[in-house]
Design a protein around this motif. Structure first.
Motif, PDB file in Angstrom:
ATOM      1  N   VAL A  33      11.078 -52.446   4.113  1.00 38.78           N
ATOM      2  CA  VAL A  33      10.209 -52.061   5.225  1.00 38.78           C
ATOM      3  C   VAL A  33      10.102 -50.549   5.369  1.00 38.78           C
ATOM      4  CG1 VAL A  33       9.950 -52.120   7.741  1.00 38.78           C
ATOM      5  CG2 VAL A  33      10.586 -54.197   6.497  1.00 38.78           C
ATOM      6  N   PHE A  34      11.233 -49.824   5.253  1.00 42.15           N
ATOM      7  CA  PHE A  34      11.252 -48.409   5.584  1.00 42.15           C
ATOM      8  C   PHE A  34      11.178 -47.457   4.388  1.00 42.15           C
ATOM      9  CE2 PHE A  34      13.414 -50.257   9.371  1.00 42.15           C
ATOM     10  CZ  PHE A  34      12.496 -49.831  10.323  1.00 42.15           C
ATOM     11  N   TRP A  35      11.576 -47.913   3.192  1.00 42.30           N
ATOM     12  CA  TRP A  35      11.617 -47.000   2.045  1.00 42.30           C
ATOM     13  C   TRP A  35      10.247 -46.398   1.709  1.00 42.30           C
ATOM     14  CZ3 TRP A  35      16.047 -45.404  -0.414  1.00 42.30           C
ATOM     15  CH2 TRP A  35      15.868 -44.625  -1.556  1.00 42.30           C
ATOM     16  N   PRO A  36       9.151 -47.178   1.738  1.00 38.88           N
ATOM     17  CA  PRO A  36       7.852 -46.574   1.419  1.00 38.88           C
ATOM     18  C   PRO A  36       7.488 -45.405   2.335  1.00 38.88           C
ATOM     19  CG  PRO A  36       7.704 -48.962   1.362  1.00 38.88           C
ATOM     20  CD  PRO A  36       9.037 -48.626   1.954  1.00 38.88           C
ATOM     21  N   ARG A  37       7.993 -45.424   3.551  1.00 32.99           N
ATOM     22  CA  ARG A  37       7.668 -44.362   4.507  1.00 32.99           C
ATOM     23  C   ARG A  37       8.654 -43.210   4.449  1.00 32.99           C
ATOM     24  NH1 ARG A  37       7.247 -45.111  11.117  1.00 32.99           N
ATOM     25  NH2 ARG A  37       6.815 -42.918  11.605  1.00 32.99           N
ATOM     26  N   PHE A  38       9.945 -43.528   4.322  1.00 33.58           N
ATOM     27  CA  PHE A  38      10.977 -42.493   4.436  1.00 33.58           C
ATOM     28  C   PHE A  38      11.654 -42.137   3.115  1.00 33.58           C
ATOM     29  CE2 PHE A  38      10.790 -44.593   8.598  1.00 33.58           C
ATOM     30  CZ  PHE A  38      10.569 -43.506   9.422  1.00 33.58           C
ATOM     31  N   GLY A  39      11.619 -43.036   2.129  1.00 31.93           N
ATOM     32  CA  GLY A  39      12.306 -42.770   0.873  1.00 31.93           C
ATOM     33  C   GLY A  39      13.806 -42.615   1.093  1.00 31.93           C
ATOM     34  N   PRO A  40      14.491 -41.809   0.277  1.00 32.66           N
ATOM     35  CA  PRO A  40      15.947 -41.660   0.411  1.00 32.66           C
ATOM     36  C   PRO A  40      16.382 -41.026   1.725  1.00 32.66           C
ATOM     37  CG  PRO A  40      15.048 -40.073  -1.161  1.00 32.66           C
ATOM     38  CD  PRO A  40      13.945 -41.031  -0.853  1.00 32.66           C
ATOM     39  N   ARG A  41      15.435 -40.448   2.479  1.00 26.83           N
ATOM     40  CA  ARG A  41      15.790 -39.862   3.779  1.00 26.83           C
ATOM     41  C   ARG A  41      16.302 -40.901   4.757  1.00 26.83           C
ATOM     42  NH1 ARG A  41      11.802 -38.134   6.751  1.00 26.83           N
ATOM     43  NH2 ARG A  41      10.111 -38.999   5.504  1.00 26.83           N
ATOM     44  N   ILE A  42      16.070 -42.173   4.446  1.00 26.90           N
ATOM     45  CA  ILE A  42      16.537 -43.227   5.335  1.00 26.90           C
ATOM     46  C   ILE A  42      18.063 -43.216   5.448  1.00 26.90           C
ATOM     47  CG2 ILE A  42      16.751 -45.035   3.602  1.00 26.90           C
ATOM     48  CD1 ILE A  42      15.634 -47.004   5.584  1.00 26.90           C
ATOM     49  N   PHE A  43      18.758 -42.676   4.419  1.00 24.44           N
ATOM     50  CA  PHE A  43      20.220 -42.622   4.429  1.00 24.44           C
ATOM     51  C   PHE A  43      20.758 -41.235   4.794  1.00 24.44           C
ATOM     52  CE2 PHE A  43      19.387 -46.229   1.537  1.00 24.44           C
ATOM     53  CZ  PHE A  43      20.112 -47.206   2.208  1.00 24.44           C
ATOM     54  N   LYS A  44      19.884 -40.350   5.237  1.00 20.98           N
ATOM     55  CA  LYS A  44      20.320 -39.021   5.653  1.00 20.98           C
ATOM     56  C   LYS A  44      20.726 -39.064   7.122  1.00 20.98           C
ATOM     57  CE  LYS A  44      18.977 -34.135   5.730  1.00 20.98           C
ATOM     58  NZ  LYS A  44      17.901 -33.153   5.444  1.00 20.98           N
ATOM     59  N   SER A  45      21.990 -38.745   7.392  1.00 18.82           N
ATOM     60  CA  SER A  45      22.527 -38.844   8.747  1.00 18.82           C
ATOM     61  C   SER A  45      23.067 -37.501   9.232  1.00 18.82           C
ATOM     62  CB  SER A  45      23.658 -39.880   8.783  1.00 18.82           C
ATOM     63  OG  SER A  45      24.324 -39.864  10.028  1.00 18.82           O
ATOM     64  N   ARG A  46      23.058 -37.318  10.526  1.00 13.82           N
ATOM     65  CA  ARG A  46      23.675 -36.147  11.135  1.00 13.82           C
ATOM     66  C   ARG A  46      25.131 -36.410  11.505  1.00 13.82           C
ATOM     67  NH1 ARG A  46      18.888 -34.642  15.501  1.00 13.82           N
ATOM     68  NH2 ARG A  46      17.233 -34.205  13.971  1.00 13.82           N
ATOM     69  N   ASN A  47      25.538 -37.670  11.371  1.00 15.62           N
ATOM     70  CA  ASN A  47      26.914 -38.037  11.713  1.00 15.62           C
ATOM     71  C   ASN A  47      27.346 -39.171  10.787  1.00 15.62           C
ATOM     72  OD1 ASN A  47      29.342 -38.923  12.841  1.00 15.62           O
ATOM     73  ND2 ASN A  47      28.672 -38.557  14.936  1.00 15.62           N
ATOM     74  N   TYR A  48      27.730 -38.825   9.545  1.00 13.31           N
ATOM     75  CA  TYR A  48      28.092 -39.855   8.569  1.00 13.31           C
ATOM     76  C   TYR A  48      29.337 -40.629   9.007  1.00 13.31           C
ATOM     77  CZ  TYR A  48      24.684 -37.925   5.292  1.00 13.31           C
ATOM     78  OH  TYR A  48      23.519 -37.521   4.695  1.00 13.31           O
ATOM     79  N   ARG A  49      30.285 -39.938   9.619  1.00 14.24           N
ATOM     80  CA  ARG A  49      31.500 -40.629  10.060  1.00 14.24           C
ATOM     81  C   ARG A  49      31.162 -41.701  11.091  1.00 14.24           C
ATOM     82  NH1 ARG A  49      36.426 -37.032  12.172  1.00 14.24           N
ATOM     83  NH2 ARG A  49      36.260 -36.388   9.975  1.00 14.24           N
ATOM     84  N   GLY A  50      30.293 -41.353  12.029  1.00 17.69           N
ATOM     85  CA  GLY A  50      29.902 -42.320  13.041  1.00 17.69           C
ATOM     86  C   GLY A  50      29.146 -43.499  12.456  1.00 17.69           C
ATOM     87  N   GLU A  51      28.251 -43.227  11.508  1.00 18.44           N
ATOM     88  CA  GLU A  51      27.479 -44.304  10.902  1.00 18.44           C
ATOM     89  C   GLU A  51      28.374 -45.237  10.085  1.00 18.44           C
ATOM     90  OE1 GLU A  51      24.665 -45.163  11.643  1.00 18.44           O
ATOM     91  OE2 GLU A  51      23.601 -43.410  12.401  1.00 18.44           O
ATOM     92  N   PHE A  52      29.315 -44.667   9.332  1.00 13.51           N
ATOM     93  CA  PHE A  52      30.237 -45.515   8.572  1.00 13.51           C
ATOM     94  C   PHE A  52      31.138 -46.310   9.517  1.00 13.51           C
ATOM     95  CE2 PHE A  52      29.400 -42.547   4.937  1.00 13.51           C
ATOM     96  CZ  PHE A  52      28.895 -43.508   4.080  1.00 13.51           C
ATOM     97  N   GLY A  53      31.507 -45.711  10.636  1.00 11.75           N
ATOM     98  CA  GLY A  53      32.300 -46.427  11.632  1.00 11.75           C
ATOM     99  C   GLY A  53      31.541 -47.602  12.211  1.00 11.75           C
ATOM    100  N   ARG A  54      30.276 -47.391  12.537  1.00 15.95           N
ATOM    101  CA  ARG A  54      29.421 -48.478  13.039  1.00 15.95           C
ATOM    102  C   ARG A  54      29.332 -49.596  12.014  1.00 15.95           C
ATOM    103  NH1 ARG A  54      24.662 -47.664  12.628  1.00 15.95           N
ATOM    104  NH2 ARG A  54      23.853 -49.229  14.067  1.00 15.95           N
ATOM    105  N   SER A  55      29.092 -49.217  10.772  1.00 17.74           N
ATOM    106  CA  SER A  55      28.929 -50.208   9.715  1.00 17.74           C
ATOM    107  C   SER A  55      30.202 -51.027   9.524  1.00 17.74           C
ATOM    108  CB  SER A  55      28.559 -49.496   8.411  1.00 17.74           C
ATOM    109  OG  SER A  55      28.217 -50.421   7.407  1.00 17.74           O
ATOM    110  N   LEU A  56      31.350 -50.364   9.574  1.00 18.57           N
ATOM    111  CA  LEU A  56      32.620 -51.074   9.410  1.00 18.57           C
ATOM    112  C   LEU A  56      32.871 -52.032  10.567  1.00 18.57           C
ATOM    113  CD1 LEU A  56      35.263 -51.471   7.868  1.00 18.57           C
ATOM    114  CD2 LEU A  56      36.210 -49.521   9.126  1.00 18.57           C
ATOM    115  N   LEU A  57      32.585 -51.598  11.780  1.00 18.38           N
ATOM    116  CA  LEU A  57      32.778 -52.465  12.945  1.00 18.38           C
ATOM    117  C   LEU A  57      31.886 -53.693  12.874  1.00 18.38           C
ATOM    118  CD1 LEU A  57      33.049 -49.791  15.781  1.00 18.38           C
ATOM    119  CD2 LEU A  57      34.855 -51.384  15.073  1.00 18.38           C
ATOM    120  N   MET A  58      30.633 -53.509  12.473  1.00 20.91           N
ATOM    121  CA  MET A  58      29.730 -54.644  12.359  1.00 20.91           C
ATOM    122  C   MET A  58      30.203 -55.616  11.286  1.00 20.91           C
ATOM    123  SD  MET A  58      27.226 -56.489  13.127  1.00 20.91           S
ATOM    124  CE  MET A  58      26.011 -55.715  14.166  1.00 20.91           C
ATOM    125  N   PHE A  59      30.710 -55.075  10.173  1.00 22.41           N
ATOM    126  CA  PHE A  59      31.245 -55.911   9.101  1.00 22.41           C
ATOM    127  C   PHE A  59      32.406 -56.762   9.606  1.00 22.41           C
ATOM    128  CE2 PHE A  59      34.093 -55.780   5.115  1.00 22.41           C
ATOM    129  CZ  PHE A  59      33.712 -57.069   4.760  1.00 22.41           C
TER     130      PHE A  59
END
Length: 214
Positions: A32-58
């Protein structure tokens, strides 16, 4: 989504169901999002927070799906209904938000009403209770972190990261238990499981980007 997971755990290994939930989620987001954003979809201002969110959801989903063979869906859902209480309680020390008594009263009344409706099975095993309670606690922490990161990263980035850790971890192990879907109906359920998960997280992130717990 929970009903799909319950159904699929009766036919497939729990690890495969968890893998399908998150890999389908990630694939849906990329399509859904790659055609619009490309690899920028994985660019974060807070990688630690995003990985923390992902781990909690897992952890939350893995615990919940693991509990499904041990409990009725009504019982597991009833325990998950403690989520609003946990979120409200955690919002005070972790987010510094003020929670009025009217909010506590509304949550208590809603919880009692929901328990009357679903009528959970009191014979659920202790390990089943621990798994679902663990799912409720980690999901509450996940939602708190959602609120803290709202506005830091775009919603599409947050949704993509939600599924990242689980997809990577389960993809390394799922092939030892993997079974091809037994029918087109099962294939549809696997796809729907991930897509519904992605959509639910999209609306959840939208809610926390515009509302505070008060």
């Amino acid at each position: 989504m929970n009903a799909i997971a319950k159904t699929m755990t009766m036919e497939y290994h729990i690890l495969q169901v968890v893998w399908a939930r998150f890999s389908g989620h990630l694939l849906f987001v990329v399509i859904v999002f790659w055609p619009r954003f490309g690899p920028r979809i994985f660019k974060s201002r807070n990688y630690r927070g995003e990985f923390g969110r992902s781990l909690l959801m897992f952890v939350s989903n893995a615990c919940f799906i693991s509990a499904l063979p041990l409990a009725t869906l009504a019982t597991a859902s009833a325990i998950m209904l403690t989520g609003p209480i946990l979120i409200t309680a955690l919002a005070v020390p972790l987010l510094g938000e003020k929670v009025g008594w009217h909010r506590w009263q509304a949550i208590a009344v809603g919880l009692c009403g929901a328990l009357i409706i679903v009528r959970p099975d009191p014979t659920l095993s202790n390990i089943g209770k621990i798994l679902v309670l663990g799912s409720a606690i980690t999901f509450a922490l996940y939602q708190i972190l959602n609120r803290k990161l709202a506005g830091v990263d775009p919603q599409d980035t947050m949704i993509a990261y939600t599924a990242l850790i689980a997809t990577v971890v389960t993809s390394m192990a799922v092939w030892s238990v993997f079974q091809w879907p037994h029918s087109l109906r099962h294939l549809f359920w696997f796809i729907a499981h991930g897509a519904i998960g992605a959509l639910s997280q999209f609306w959840l992130s939208r809610r926390y980007s515009s509302h505070r717990l008060q």
